[in-house]
Motif scaffolding. Structure first.
Motif, mmCIF file in Angstrom:
data_model
loop_
_atom_site.group_PDB
_atom_site.id
_atom_site.type_symbol
_atom_site.label_atom_id
_atom_site.label_comp_id
_atom_site.label_asym_id
_atom_site.label_seq_id
_atom_site.Cartn_x
_atom_site.Cartn_y
_atom_site.Cartn_z
ATOM 1 N N TYR A 113 -3.611 7.535 -1.529
ATOM 2 C CA TYR A 113 -2.502 7.937 -0.674
ATOM 3 C C TYR A 113 -2.976 8.162 0.758
ATOM 4 O O TYR A 113 -2.279 7.838 1.727
ATOM 5 C CB TYR A 113 -1.806 9.192 -1.230
ATOM 6 N N ALA A 114 -4.190 8.722 0.918
ATOM 7 C CA ALA A 114 -4.757 8.920 2.255
ATOM 8 C C ALA A 114 -5.085 7.583 2.912
ATOM 9 O O ALA A 114 -4.944 7.428 4.130
ATOM 10 C CB ALA A 114 -5.997 9.802 2.168
ATOM 11 N N TRP B 54 -3.394 4.831 2.578
ATOM 12 C CA TRP B 54 -2.148 4.248 3.086
ATOM 13 C C TRP B 54 -1.684 4.963 4.350
ATOM 14 O O TRP B 54 -1.277 4.325 5.316
ATOM 15 C CB TRP B 54 -1.059 4.302 2.012
ATOM 16 N N ILE B 55 -1.719 6.297 4.334
ATOM 17 C CA ILE B 55 -1.289 7.025 5.525
ATOM 18 C C ILE B 55 -2.180 6.670 6.704
ATOM 19 O O ILE B 55 -1.698 6.473 7.832
ATOM 20 C CB ILE B 55 -1.291 8.548 5.265
ATOM 21 N N ASP C 267 2.070 16.684 4.501
ATOM 22 C CA ASP C 267 1.216 16.613 3.304
ATOM 23 C C ASP C 267 0.941 18.023 2.792
ATOM 24 O O ASP C 267 -0.176 18.361 2.432
ATOM 25 C CB ASP C 267 -0.093 15.888 3.650
ATOM 26 N N TYR D 214 5.286 10.574 8.432
ATOM 27 C CA TYR D 214 4.689 10.103 7.181
ATOM 28 C C TYR D 214 4.709 11.250 6.169
ATOM 29 O O TYR D 214 4.299 12.372 6.487
ATOM 30 C CB TYR D 214 3.248 9.636 7.410
ATOM 31 N N ASN E 110 3.961 12.584 2.080
ATOM 32 C CA ASN E 110 3.334 12.426 0.765
ATOM 33 C C ASN E 110 4.038 13.335 -0.225
ATOM 34 O O ASN E 110 4.132 14.548 -0.015
ATOM 35 C CB ASN E 110 1.847 12.782 0.834
ATOM 36 N N THR F 211 9.140 3.001 1.677
ATOM 37 C CA THR F 211 8.703 3.815 0.542
ATOM 38 C C THR F 211 7.799 3.007 -0.363
ATOM 39 O O THR F 211 8.128 1.867 -0.715
ATOM 40 C CB THR F 211 9.907 4.314 -0.282
ATOM 41 N N GLN G 171 5.073 3.447 -3.970
ATOM 42 C CA GLN G 171 4.781 4.299 -5.126
ATOM 43 C C GLN G 171 3.408 3.961 -5.683
ATOM 44 O O GLN G 171 3.028 2.800 -5.780
ATOM 45 C CB GLN G 171 5.834 4.074 -6.203
ATOM 46 N N ASN H 130 1.970 9.710 -6.821
ATOM 47 C CA ASN H 130 2.218 9.807 -5.379
ATOM 48 C C ASN H 130 3.310 8.834 -4.965
ATOM 49 O O ASN H 130 3.297 7.657 -5.343
ATOM 50 C CB ASN H 130 0.951 9.504 -4.589
ATOM 51 N N LEU I 191 4.978 7.717 -1.266
ATOM 52 C CA LEU I 191 4.725 7.838 0.164
ATOM 53 C C LEU I 191 5.872 7.226 0.945
ATOM 54 O O LEU I 191 6.368 6.150 0.598
ATOM 55 C CB LEU I 191 3.412 7.131 0.528
ATOM 56 N N TYR J 288 -0.576 0.414 -5.862
ATOM 57 C CA TYR J 288 0.604 0.832 -5.114
ATOM 58 C C TYR J 288 1.552 -0.349 -4.910
ATOM 59 O O TYR J 288 1.107 -1.502 -4.790
ATOM 60 C CB TYR J 288 0.211 1.423 -3.763
#
Length: 493
Positions: A274-275, A277-278, A383, A412, A414, A440, A442, A452, A454, A472
């Motif tokens: 997830y980090a 992607w952000i 987050d 952004y 999470n 969005t 997943q 997660n 996002l 994802y």
């Protein structure tokens, strides 16, 4: 028993009950999270215990004074044992497979209901003694009894929230409750039996040995509670944190939910997908001199990466719990280095950074910071987590309206939820109302059916990324009602 002693005991036992109630909500978080549902279950269960205990104690209070006092003392000894062992009972129930809402309700009832019954059991007996102690002043005596109960509840709430839980942790708080209950046993006395009442004397003699044994067992349970350690490695009134090393990665868990991860070797890659992607979105969407607000410091992974790669960037990280910042500084090397080199306290003056201070750290609730800040940002990363979910007051239309006012660029977010779950739908509805462009994706779904999710929201079109993290995929969200401060997120069910 003298009148002041009876009033004092009522006050202490009321304080004990409220301390126990708040500690129950805190110790439940590492197992079942913190949400409206968990707190509702704890409060309802313990209040039901208080009610039943008062009713049963009222029946005992009608007995002969000496016999009633003996029963009350037994109840207090049992209270001490049950309070001290409550975290152990909770852990065993969880280990036996209690999960989700039904398991949480079962765990709350079995772990906390018995002690809540017994801690309120002595109150009617003490109230009767207090009223009888001042003939002709029954009204004022009863008023003082009620006042002592209310004042004790206030003292217990303050003691738990501001002193015991932040300083010694939940397990030691339960042991402390048991110790106080045990001390109260020594003060409870009834009128001695009549000199001719040989039956009562024989009962006293036969129970003295049993009383000593039960007191010894209770003292052992309390000592075990104090010596048993915490339910996690680091604990405050807000967080229960563990640090785990696996191969070349350090993982930081808060209430048993992965909070952050960082490699210990020279690898530059972010560990948590997830980090990744952000960060990919931040790198694609922002210019060379961005100012970014992070609501939720966690392991400070993303702020550290931003400041590493953009020497002119600035960041404000809002983290409610100073313990999280301290643990990140102790165990996450990159975060620790960035905090040491560029971090500064931005609580009083967020713009007081200098050439060295590019990472402003604010230890406050994210919503409070948003309400008060006058700064503007190029982007915001939401987050913030409480256990395995977003705090309800940070997932409302009003929160994101305020973000839109202070952020010129993308937002952004999470989340952890089931595919197209209620939390995702509610937050997606908020972002769709405020921004024309919402994306969005997943992540993989865990055995609990959640993962997660996002979201990115922007006033302008979001440029596509070259690739998504492994596992994802993009997803479509069912239209739903936007959460508001009045009708918001209640937690996973």
């Amino acid at each position: 028993m003298q009148f002041p002693i009876t009033i004092g005991l009522i006050l202490v036992l009321s304080a004990l009950g409220l301390t126990y109630e708040i500690a129950a909500g805190r110790v439940l978080a590492p197992f079942f999270g913190t949400s409206l549902l968990t707190w509702t279950a704890v409060i309802a269960t313990i209040l039901a215990g208080f009610s039943l205990g008062s009713a049963l104690g009222g029946l005992v209070a009608e007995r002969e004074s000496h016999a009633a006092a003996r029963t009350v003392r037994k109840a207090l000894v049992a209270t001490a044992i049950l309070m001290a062992l409550s975290p152990t009972v909770l852990g065993l129930i969880y280990a036996w497979g209690a999960r989700e809402t039904a398991g949480m309700l079962l765990a709350v009832i079995l772990a906390f209901f018995p002690a809540s019954v017994l801690v309120s059991f002595p109150s009617p007996f003490l109230a009767k003694l207090a009223v009888d102690a001042r003939p002709g002043r029954e009204g004022s005596s009863l008023g003082l009894v009620l006042a002592a109960g209310s004042l004790g509840a206030i003292v217990g709430a303050i003691l738990a929230g501001f002193v015991a839980l932040p300083l010694i942790g939940s397990v030691a708080t339960f042991a402390g409750c048991g110790a106080v209950a045990l001390l109260c046993v020594l003060l409870v006395k009834g009128k001695p039996p009549h000199a001719c009442d040989t039956k009562a004397e024989k009962v006293d003699q036969s129970t003295s040995t049993g009383s000593k044994i039960s007191m010894g067992v209770a003292a052992l349970a309390v000592a075990t509670g104090f010596g048993g350690g915490s339910v996690c490695r680091y604990e405050s009134g807000l967080s229960c944190i563990d640090v785990v090393r696996q191969s070349n990665v350090v993982y930081l868990y808060s209430d048993r939910t992965p909070q952050a991860a960082e490699p210990t070797n020279a690898a530059r890659d972010l560990v948590m997908p997830y980090a990744q992607w952000i960060w990919a979105r931040l790198e694609r969407d922002l210019g060379p001199v961005p100012s970014v607000l992070f609501i939720g410091g966690g392991g400070y992974t993303l702020p550290a990466r931003l400041l590493e790669t953009r020497p002119l960037a600035r960041a404000i990280a809002v983290e409610i719990d100073p313990l999280v910042t301290r643990v990140a500084g102790l165990h996450l090397p990159r975060a620790a280095t960035m905090i040491e080199k560029t971090g500064y306290d931005a609580s009083d003056d967020p713009e007081n950074g200098n050439d060295r201070g590019r990472l402003g750290i604010v230890h406050a609730d994210g919503r409070v910071f948003l309400n008060q800040t006058e700064q503007r940002f190029d982007a915001v990363v939401m987050d913030a987590f409480s256990s395995g979910s977003v705090p309800a007051h940070l997932a409302t239309l009003e929160t994101y309206e305020r973000l839109r006012e202070i952020a010129d660029g993308p937002i952004y977010v999470n989340l952890i939820d089931s595919p197209d779950g209620p939390l995702v739908r509610g937050v997606h509805a908020i972002l769709s109302d405020l921004y024309p462009h919402v994306e969005t994706i997943q992540g993989p779904i865990s055995f609990r059916g959640r993962g997660n999710v996002l979201l990115a929201a922007s006033r302008t079109p979001l440029a596509p990324l070259d690739a998504l993290p492994d596992g994802y995929k993009k997803m479509r969200i069912t239209p739903a009602r936007a959460f508001t401060d009045d009708r918001g997120w209640v937690g996973h069910r």
